[in-house]
Design a protein around this motif. Structure first.
Motif, PDB file in Angstrom:
ATOM      1  N   THR A 108     -56.863  -9.276 -41.861  1.00  0.00           N
ATOM      2  CA  THR A 108     -58.043  -9.900 -42.423  1.00  0.00           C
ATOM      3  C   THR A 108     -58.960 -10.309 -41.276  1.00  0.00           C
ATOM      4  OG1 THR A 108     -56.766 -10.720 -44.283  1.00  0.00           O
ATOM      5  CG2 THR A 108     -58.875 -11.799 -43.864  1.00  0.00           C
ATOM      6  N   LEU A 109     -60.234  -9.904 -41.369  1.00  0.00           N
ATOM      7  CA  LEU A 109     -61.222 -10.245 -40.349  1.00  0.00           C
ATOM      8  C   LEU A 109     -62.222 -11.239 -40.922  1.00  0.00           C
ATOM      9  CD1 LEU A 109     -62.144  -6.676 -39.026  1.00  0.00           C
ATOM     10  CD2 LEU A 109     -60.574  -8.319 -37.982  1.00  0.00           C
ATOM     11  N   PRO A 110     -62.765 -12.115 -40.086  1.00  0.00           N
ATOM     12  CA  PRO A 110     -63.883 -12.927 -40.560  1.00  0.00           C
ATOM     13  C   PRO A 110     -65.003 -11.984 -41.002  1.00  0.00           C
ATOM     14  CG  PRO A 110     -63.125 -13.708 -38.403  1.00  0.00           C
ATOM     15  CD  PRO A 110     -62.422 -12.410 -38.684  1.00  0.00           C
ATOM     16  N   HIS A 111     -65.685 -12.308 -42.084  1.00  0.00           N
ATOM     17  CA  HIS A 111     -66.677 -11.384 -42.628  1.00  0.00           C
ATOM     18  C   HIS A 111     -67.803 -11.087 -41.637  1.00  0.00           C
ATOM     19  CE1 HIS A 111     -68.051 -15.380 -43.842  1.00  0.00           C
ATOM     20  NE2 HIS A 111     -69.274 -14.887 -43.850  1.00  0.00           N
ATOM     21  N   GLN A 112     -68.147 -12.018 -40.770  1.00  0.00           N
ATOM     22  CA  GLN A 112     -69.186 -11.742 -39.775  1.00  0.00           C
ATOM     23  C   GLN A 112     -68.681 -10.784 -38.704  1.00  0.00           C
ATOM     24  OE1 GLN A 112     -71.330 -15.081 -38.267  1.00  0.00           O
ATOM     25  NE2 GLN A 112     -71.598 -15.972 -40.290  1.00  0.00           N
ATOM     26  N   LEU A 113     -67.430 -10.902 -38.327  1.00  0.00           N
ATOM     27  CA  LEU A 113     -66.847  -9.968 -37.363  1.00  0.00           C
ATOM     28  C   LEU A 113     -66.744  -8.566 -37.969  1.00  0.00           C
ATOM     29  CD1 LEU A 113     -65.567  -9.319 -34.649  1.00  0.00           C
ATOM     30  CD2 LEU A 113     -63.389 -10.193 -35.557  1.00  0.00           C
ATOM     31  N   ALA A 114     -66.477  -8.498 -39.258  1.00  0.00           N
ATOM     32  CA  ALA A 114     -66.398  -7.194 -39.932  1.00  0.00           C
ATOM     33  C   ALA A 114     -67.707  -6.428 -39.784  1.00  0.00           C
ATOM     34  CB  ALA A 114     -66.048  -7.381 -41.410  1.00  0.00           C
ATOM     35  N   ARG A 115     -68.841  -7.116 -39.797  1.00  0.00           N
ATOM     36  CA  ARG A 115     -70.135  -6.455 -39.595  1.00  0.00           C
ATOM     37  C   ARG A 115     -70.197  -5.798 -38.218  1.00  0.00           C
ATOM     38  NH1 ARG A 115     -74.671 -10.874 -41.397  1.00  0.00           N
ATOM     39  NH2 ARG A 115     -73.339 -11.881 -42.926  1.00  0.00           N
ATOM     40  N   VAL A 116     -69.760  -6.539 -37.216  1.00  0.00           N
ATOM     41  CA  VAL A 116     -69.786  -6.027 -35.846  1.00  0.00           C
ATOM     42  C   VAL A 116     -68.867  -4.812 -35.725  1.00  0.00           C
ATOM     43  CG1 VAL A 116     -69.292  -6.552 -33.420  1.00  0.00           C
ATOM     44  CG2 VAL A 116     -70.361  -8.291 -34.875  1.00  0.00           C
ATOM     45  N   VAL A 117     -67.662  -4.917 -36.256  1.00  0.00           N
ATOM     46  CA  VAL A 117     -66.701  -3.815 -36.188  1.00  0.00           C
ATOM     47  C   VAL A 117     -67.260  -2.591 -36.909  1.00  0.00           C
ATOM     48  CG1 VAL A 117     -64.383  -3.050 -36.869  1.00  0.00           C
ATOM     49  CG2 VAL A 117     -64.703  -5.337 -35.911  1.00  0.00           C
ATOM     50  N   LEU A 118     -67.869  -2.781 -38.062  1.00  0.00           N
ATOM     51  CA  LEU A 118     -68.449  -1.659 -38.802  1.00  0.00           C
ATOM     52  C   LEU A 118     -69.524  -0.952 -37.974  1.00  0.00           C
ATOM     53  CD1 LEU A 118     -68.874   0.083 -41.341  1.00  0.00           C
ATOM     54  CD2 LEU A 118     -70.495  -1.685 -42.115  1.00  0.00           C
ATOM     55  N   LEU A 119     -70.465  -1.706 -37.412  1.00  0.00           N
ATOM     56  CA  LEU A 119     -71.532  -1.067 -36.629  1.00  0.00           C
ATOM     57  C   LEU A 119     -70.974  -0.395 -35.382  1.00  0.00           C
ATOM     58  CD1 LEU A 119     -74.606  -3.461 -36.863  1.00  0.00           C
ATOM     59  CD2 LEU A 119     -74.028  -1.466 -38.235  1.00  0.00           C
ATOM     60  N   GLU A 120     -69.987  -1.011 -34.741  1.00  0.00           N
ATOM     61  CA  GLU A 120     -69.370  -0.384 -33.571  1.00  0.00           C
ATOM     62  C   GLU A 120     -68.707   0.922 -33.968  1.00  0.00           C
ATOM     63  OE1 GLU A 120     -66.455   0.960 -30.792  1.00  0.00           O
ATOM     64  OE2 GLU A 120     -65.967   0.157 -32.781  1.00  0.00           O
TER      65      GLU A 120
END
Length: 136
Positions: A108-120
């Motif tokens: 489980t990732l913090p939802h804000q970190l998930a944005r960063v991971v997705l764009l990366e």
């Protein structure tokens, strides 16, 4: 190709800087719009573009390796539709009508970190598709 990321909540430090960094890198390969909305199912639904391929980030979704995700991206590009990723807030994604659910992994990732991971990962996918190396 045009990506939309409809995300619940406003990105805050330290995630906002990383999000801007990867959005800038990705913009060399595709158009990307990160749209921040209230934690409200209707607010999310209103911001999903018509005719877009809708992919909700969900822990129960399908997970990919980076190479497989690059192939997935290429399939979407060949399909000719814009792609809209939906990232929920702390209580998950609440959007009913999706084409696919995507998992960034079993943790489980913090939802804000998930944005960063997705764009990366989108940036990495485009580098893979271009036959370029990527170690960042």
């Amino acid at each position: 190709m045009h990506y939309y990321v409809v995300a619940v909540g406003k990105a805050k430090a330290p995630y906002a800087d990383d999000l801007a960094h990867y959005a800038k890198l990705l913009s060399r390969h595709a158009r990307v719009d990160v749209i921040e909305v209230a934690d409200d199912e209707e607010a999310v639904a209103r911001r999903i573009p018509e005719r877009a391929y809708v992919c909700a980030l969900d822990e129960r979704g399908r997970a990919y390796s980076s190479e497989a995700f690059a192939r997935w991206v290429e399939d979407r590009r060949q399909g000719g539709r814009d792609v809209c990723f939906v990232i929920g807030g702390p209580f998950g994604t609440r959007v009913a009508d999706t084409d696919q659910r995507l998992s960034l992994g079993p943790m489980t990732l913090p939802h804000q970190l998930a944005r960063v991971v997705l764009l990366e990962q989108l940036f990495r996918a485009h580098k893979i598709l271009a036959g370029e190396t990527y170690h960042h």
